[in-house]
Design an enzyme around this catalytic site. Sequence first.
Site, PDB file in Angstrom:
ATOM      1  N   LYS A   1       2.145  -3.690   7.891  1.00 55.45           N
ATOM      2  CA  LYS A   1       2.628  -3.949   6.063  1.00 55.45           C
ATOM      3  C   LYS A   1       3.936  -3.882   5.219  1.00 55.45           C
ATOM      4  O   LYS A   1       4.189  -3.943   4.576  1.00 55.45           O
ATOM      5  CB  LYS A   1       1.148  -2.805   4.875  1.00 55.45           C
ATOM      6  CG  LYS A   1      -0.208  -3.101   5.081  1.00 55.45           C
ATOM      7  CD  LYS A   1      -0.340  -4.225   4.372  1.00 55.45           C
ATOM      8  CE  LYS A   1      -0.654  -4.766   3.343  1.00 55.45           C
ATOM      9  NZ  LYS A   1      -1.080  -5.597   1.889  1.00 55.45           N
TER      10      LYS A   1
ATOM     11  N   TYR B   1      -1.425  -0.827  11.177  1.00 53.39           N
ATOM     12  CA  TYR B   1      -1.799  -1.299   9.925  1.00 53.39           C
ATOM     13  C   TYR B   1      -0.964  -0.302   8.844  1.00 53.39           C
ATOM     14  O   TYR B   1       0.281  -1.383   8.482  1.00 53.39           O
ATOM     15  CB  TYR B   1      -2.843  -0.069   9.499  1.00 53.39           C
ATOM     16  CG  TYR B   1      -3.512  -1.017   7.867  1.00 53.39           C
ATOM     17  CD1 TYR B   1      -3.178  -2.209   7.720  1.00 53.39           C
ATOM     18  CD2 TYR B   1      -2.759   0.032   7.066  1.00 53.39           C
ATOM     19  CE1 TYR B   1      -3.020  -2.716   6.218  1.00 53.39           C
ATOM     20  CE2 TYR B   1      -2.951  -0.280   5.360  1.00 53.39           C
ATOM     21  CZ  TYR B   1      -3.420  -1.364   5.149  1.00 53.39           C
ATOM     22  OH  TYR B   1      -3.080  -1.903   4.208  1.00 53.39           O
TER      23      TYR B   1
ATOM     24  N   THR C   1       0.515  -1.321   0.130  1.00 54.10           N
ATOM     25  CA  THR C   1       0.089   0.007   0.312  1.00 54.10           C
ATOM     26  C   THR C   1       0.721   0.794  -0.153  1.00 54.10           C
ATOM     27  O   THR C   1       1.786   1.479   0.489  1.00 54.10           O
ATOM     28  CB  THR C   1      -1.087   0.261   1.491  1.00 54.10           C
ATOM     29  OG1 THR C   1      -1.897   1.104   1.093  1.00 54.10           O
ATOM     30  CG2 THR C   1      -0.212  -0.468   2.828  1.00 54.10           C
ATOM     31  N   ASP C   2       0.616   2.597  -0.717  1.00 50.74           N
ATOM     32  CA  ASP C   2       0.981   3.648  -0.514  1.00 50.74           C
ATOM     33  C   ASP C   2       1.169   4.056   0.959  1.00 50.74           C
ATOM     34  O   ASP C   2       2.170   5.018   0.887  1.00 50.74           O
ATOM     35  CB  ASP C   2      -0.011   5.148  -1.302  1.00 50.74           C
ATOM     36  CG  ASP C   2      -1.608   5.041  -0.848  1.00 50.74           C
ATOM     37  OD1 ASP C   2      -1.441   4.869  -0.011  1.00 50.74           O
ATOM     38  OD2 ASP C   2      -1.752   5.988  -1.664  1.00 50.74           O
ATOM     39  N   GLU C   3       0.393   3.373   1.707  1.00 43.97           N
ATOM     40  CA  GLU C   3       0.642   4.129   2.990  1.00 43.97           C
ATOM     41  C   GLU C   3       1.968   3.566   4.145  1.00 43.97           C
ATOM     42  O   GLU C   3       2.889   4.872   5.409  1.00 43.97           O
ATOM     43  CB  GLU C   3      -0.636   3.489   4.078  1.00 43.97           C
ATOM     44  CG  GLU C   3      -2.100   4.040   4.113  1.00 43.97           C
ATOM     45  CD  GLU C   3      -2.952   3.416   4.522  1.00 43.97           C
ATOM     46  OE1 GLU C   3      -2.855   3.409   5.941  1.00 43.97           O
ATOM     47  OE2 GLU C   3      -4.185   3.755   4.329  1.00 43.97           O
TER      48      GLU C   3
HETATM   49  P1  NAD Z   1     -10.421  -6.611   2.891  1.00 48.03           P
HETATM   50  O1  NAD Z   1      -9.990  -6.317   4.520  1.00 48.03           O
HETATM   51  O2  NAD Z   1     -11.680  -6.792   2.117  1.00 48.03           O
HETATM   52  O3  NAD Z   1      -9.914  -8.392   2.226  1.00 48.03           O
HETATM   53  C1  NAD Z   1      -8.900  -9.027   3.318  1.00 48.03           C
HETATM   54  C2  NAD Z   1      -9.335  -9.839   3.125  1.00 48.03           C
HETATM   55  O4  NAD Z   1      -8.466 -11.199   3.413  1.00 48.03           O
HETATM   56  C3  NAD Z   1     -10.234 -11.222   3.500  1.00 48.03           C
HETATM   57  O5  NAD Z   1     -11.222 -11.609   2.644  1.00 48.03           O
HETATM   58  C4  NAD Z   1     -10.274 -11.279   5.012  1.00 48.03           C
HETATM   59  O6  NAD Z   1     -11.271 -12.844   5.186  1.00 48.03           O
HETATM   60  C5  NAD Z   1      -8.798 -12.469   4.017  1.00 48.03           C
HETATM   61  N1  NAD Z   1      -8.110 -12.293   5.874  1.00 48.03           N
HETATM   62  C6  NAD Z   1      -7.301 -11.172   6.444  1.00 48.03           C
HETATM   63  N2  NAD Z   1      -7.213 -12.508   7.168  1.00 48.03           N
HETATM   64  C7  NAD Z   1      -6.582 -13.343   6.517  1.00 48.03           C
HETATM   65  C8  NAD Z   1      -5.256 -14.475   7.405  1.00 48.03           C
HETATM   66  N3  NAD Z   1      -5.314 -14.547   8.316  1.00 48.03           N
HETATM   67  N4  NAD Z   1      -5.324 -15.665   6.425  1.00 48.03           N
HETATM   68  C9  NAD Z   1      -6.221 -15.661   5.541  1.00 48.03           C
HETATM   69  N5  NAD Z   1      -7.018 -14.459   4.764  1.00 48.03           N
HETATM   70  C10 NAD Z   1      -7.558 -14.081   5.644  1.00 48.03           C
HETATM   71  O7  NAD Z   1      -8.798  -5.911   2.158  1.00 48.03           O
HETATM   72  P2  NAD Z   1      -8.568  -4.895   0.660  1.00 48.03           P
HETATM   73  O8  NAD Z   1      -9.217  -3.540   1.123  1.00 48.03           O
HETATM   74  O9  NAD Z   1      -9.126  -6.388  -0.646  1.00 48.03           O
HETATM   75  O10 NAD Z   1      -7.026  -4.820   0.606  1.00 48.03           O
HETATM   76  C11 NAD Z   1      -6.306  -6.366   0.318  1.00 48.03           C
HETATM   77  C12 NAD Z   1      -5.411  -5.964   0.265  1.00 48.03           C
HETATM   78  O11 NAD Z   1      -4.558  -5.204  -1.021  1.00 48.03           O
HETATM   79  C13 NAD Z   1      -4.500  -5.912   1.831  1.00 48.03           C
HETATM   80  O12 NAD Z   1      -2.968  -6.783   1.345  1.00 48.03           O
HETATM   81  C14 NAD Z   1      -4.168  -4.799   1.825  1.00 48.03           C
HETATM   82  O13 NAD Z   1      -3.211  -3.860   2.538  1.00 48.03           O
HETATM   83  C15 NAD Z   1      -4.158  -3.738   0.256  1.00 48.03           C
HETATM   84  N6  NAD Z   1      -4.624  -2.714   0.002  1.00 48.03           N
HETATM   85  C16 NAD Z   1      -5.616  -2.127   0.054  1.00 48.03           C
HETATM   86  C17 NAD Z   1      -6.010  -0.820  -0.173  1.00 48.03           C
HETATM   87  C18 NAD Z   1      -7.708  -0.609  -0.372  1.00 48.03           C
HETATM   88  O14 NAD Z   1      -7.554   0.325  -0.929  1.00 48.03           O
HETATM   89  N7  NAD Z   1      -8.658  -1.222   0.241  1.00 48.03           N
HETATM   90  C19 NAD Z   1      -5.086  -0.166  -1.378  1.00 48.03           C
HETATM   91  C20 NAD Z   1      -3.551  -0.650  -1.358  1.00 48.03           C
HETATM   92  C21 NAD Z   1      -3.228  -2.140  -0.775  1.00 48.03           C
HETATM   93  O1  TDX Z   2     -16.642   6.941   9.071  1.00 54.43           O
HETATM   94  C1  TDX Z   2     -14.920   8.003   8.053  1.00 54.43           C
HETATM   95  N1  TDX Z   2     -14.727   8.766   7.865  1.00 54.43           N
HETATM   96  C2  TDX Z   2     -13.865   9.433   7.461  1.00 54.43           C
HETATM   97  O2  TDX Z   2     -13.645  10.703   7.352  1.00 54.43           O
HETATM   98  C3  TDX Z   2     -13.651   7.020   7.556  1.00 54.43           C
HETATM   99  C4  TDX Z   2     -14.034   5.071   7.615  1.00 54.43           C
HETATM  100  C5  TDX Z   2     -12.729   6.914   6.917  1.00 54.43           C
HETATM  101  N2  TDX Z   2     -12.839   8.218   6.996  1.00 54.43           N
HETATM  102  C6  TDX Z   2     -11.796   8.739   6.485  1.00 54.43           C
HETATM  103  C7  TDX Z   2     -10.166   8.830   6.827  1.00 54.43           C
HETATM  104  C8  TDX Z   2      -9.302   8.613   5.773  1.00 54.43           C
HETATM  105  O3  TDX Z   2      -8.927  10.030   5.516  1.00 54.43           O
HETATM  106  O4  TDX Z   2     -11.578   8.639   5.126  1.00 54.43           O
HETATM  107  C9  TDX Z   2     -10.515   8.966   4.099  1.00 54.43           C
HETATM  108  C10 TDX Z   2     -10.490   7.660   4.428  1.00 54.43           C
HETATM  109  O5  TDX Z   2     -10.421   6.117   5.616  1.00 54.43           O
HETATM  110  P1  TDX Z   2     -10.755   4.804   4.900  1.00 54.43           P
HETATM  111  O6  TDX Z   2     -11.077   4.267   4.135  1.00 54.43           O
HETATM  112  O7  TDX Z   2     -10.329   3.918   5.943  1.00 54.43           O
HETATM  113  O8  TDX Z   2      -9.595   4.369   3.838  1.00 54.43           O
HETATM  114  P2  TDX Z   2      -7.811   4.847   4.306  1.00 54.43           P
HETATM  115  O9  TDX Z   2      -7.437   5.142   5.885  1.00 54.43           O
HETATM  116  O10 TDX Z   2      -7.559   6.043   3.015  1.00 54.43           O
HETATM  117  O11 TDX Z   2      -7.456   3.332   3.883  1.00 54.43           O
HETATM  118  C11 TDX Z   2      -7.523   3.221   2.657  1.00 54.43           C
HETATM  119  O12 TDX Z   2      -6.560   3.199   1.659  1.00 54.43           O
HETATM  120  C12 TDX Z   2      -4.792   2.088   1.868  1.00 54.43           C
HETATM  121  C13 TDX Z   2      -7.048   1.117   2.380  1.00 54.43           C
HETATM  122  O13 TDX Z   2      -8.818   1.192   4.051  1.00 54.43           O
HETATM  123  C14 TDX Z   2      -6.179   0.765   2.995  1.00 54.43           C
HETATM  124  O14 TDX Z   2      -6.145  -0.698   3.428  1.00 54.43           O
HETATM  125  C15 TDX Z   2      -5.404   1.104   2.284  1.00 54.43           C
HETATM  126  O15 TDX Z   2      -4.126   0.373   2.417  1.00 54.43           O
END
Ligand code: NAD
Ligand code: TDX
Length: 344
Positions: free
Chosen positions: A157, A153, A125-127
């Site tokens: 990562k 988190y 992730t970019d985080e």
């Molecule tokens: P998500 O939380 O929607 O899904 C995570 C999945 O992993 C779920 O299906 C969960 O059951 C499974 N899981 C959790 N723990 C596990 C374990 N111990 N063993 C097997 N399965 C397990 O997450 P997402 O948003 O789809 O993110 C997927 C990946 O992408 C993550 O690695 C996250 O860090 C990365 N990522 C997410 C975003 C975003 O904006 N959502 C952005 C950049 C990177």
């Molecule tokens: O209720 C809310 N109110 C609010 O203002 C929530 C849930 C979020 N926010 C803000 C926090 C952040 O600035 O919105 C922004 C986005 O929040 P999230 O959806 O929780 O995402 P973020 O924290 O940016 O992280 C996401 O992007 C990078 C994913 O959850 C991560 O898994 C990924 O790595």
Amino acid sequence: MNIIVTGGAGFIGSNFVFYELKQHPEDRIICVDKLTYAGNLSTLEPVLHNPAFRFVKLDICDRDGIYKLFEEEKPDIVVNFAAESHVDRSIENPTIFLETNIIGTSVLMDACRKYGITRYHQVSTDEVYGDLPLDRPDLLFHEDTPIHTSSPYSTSKASADLLVQAYHRTYGLPVSISRCSNNYGPYQFPEKLIPLMIANALADKKLPVYGEGLNVRDWLYVEDHCKAIDLIMRKGTVGEIYNIGGHNEMRNIDIVKLILDYLGKPYSLIEHVTDRKGHDRRYAIDPTKIHNELGWLPETMFKDGIKKTIQWYLDNKEWWENIIRGDYQNYYKEMYGKKEVIGS
Ligand code: NAD
Ligand code: TDX
């Protein structure tokens, strides 16, 4: 090829499973997922009977289970999406983030070393780069930007990324890492900003914006992320990191207003609440490397992607209403009940 996709019952993983089965019907996808609160087997319903697909309920930290699966399936590629992914949850309880995101990654890579693979791809992730100031729009995250994390988190990562690089250097494991910006699209769990705001607006509930809502995220449509990962795991250079993002920076408050506009709901639903602890101000990715090396460019413009996404949540109410009927109620009360309203 046999491809193990971990976390395939979650948001990005499920979109990736669909993408692979459609684009590469010659490959076999073995989805490994523990089905935590964020995993949903019903999401995978359309492909459960596809002969090119197998679902295995398994924790990536379960070493014996993972080794047995590798023995059976002899995967060529492993793509690791499985993670605890919600920043707010990591602030409440870091431990599970360390277990899944760090230990789970090491178990998968140990299995790769033991049984041999052509590529291990880590979805990061970019985080991991921390945040950027709001008043320096010229600054972007590059692949060599130092790691500088804020939340448990992002730290978990980043730790996993360092471990992946160590396995490459020490054991010669053929790895790659991608670091993507915020994704949006179908099947995102309604704890994250966009689906949470859609669900609340539809129920005429308050929309809890953290602080002033001025924090900036760089949004990418989930299918564009899937396409980038597919390119990297097949054609990307071993040992390399690739940033993925679409130069689409938005302030949270503007996203929330856009959702309200689309749904025809009033801005009076917005409630400014206590800020997230350690809240990252701005993320912004420079995706030049993946563009130059692999020809990747995002295809979905935000204005189209957000409409498609909101429409998807309108058309698939059963999917997310089932989720928010369950444990989510307790989560919501615990997470938001203690936040103070600071304005509206
Ligand atoms: P998500 O939380 O929607 O899904 C995570 C999945 O992993 C779920 O299906 C969960 O059951 C499974 N899981 C959790 N723990 C596990 C374990 N111990 N063993 C097997 N399965 C397990 O997450 P997402 O948003 O789809 O993110 C997927 C990946 O992408 C993550 O690695 C996250 O860090 C990365 N990522 C997410 C975003 C975003 O904006 N959502 C952005 C950049 C990177
Ligand atoms: O209720 C809310 N109110 C609010 O203002 C929530 C849930 C979020 N926010 C803000 C926090 C952040 O600035 O919105 C922004 C986005 O929040 P999230 O959806 O929780 O995402 P973020 O924290 O940016 O992280 C996401 O992007 C990078 C994913 O959850 C991560 O898994 C990924 O790595």
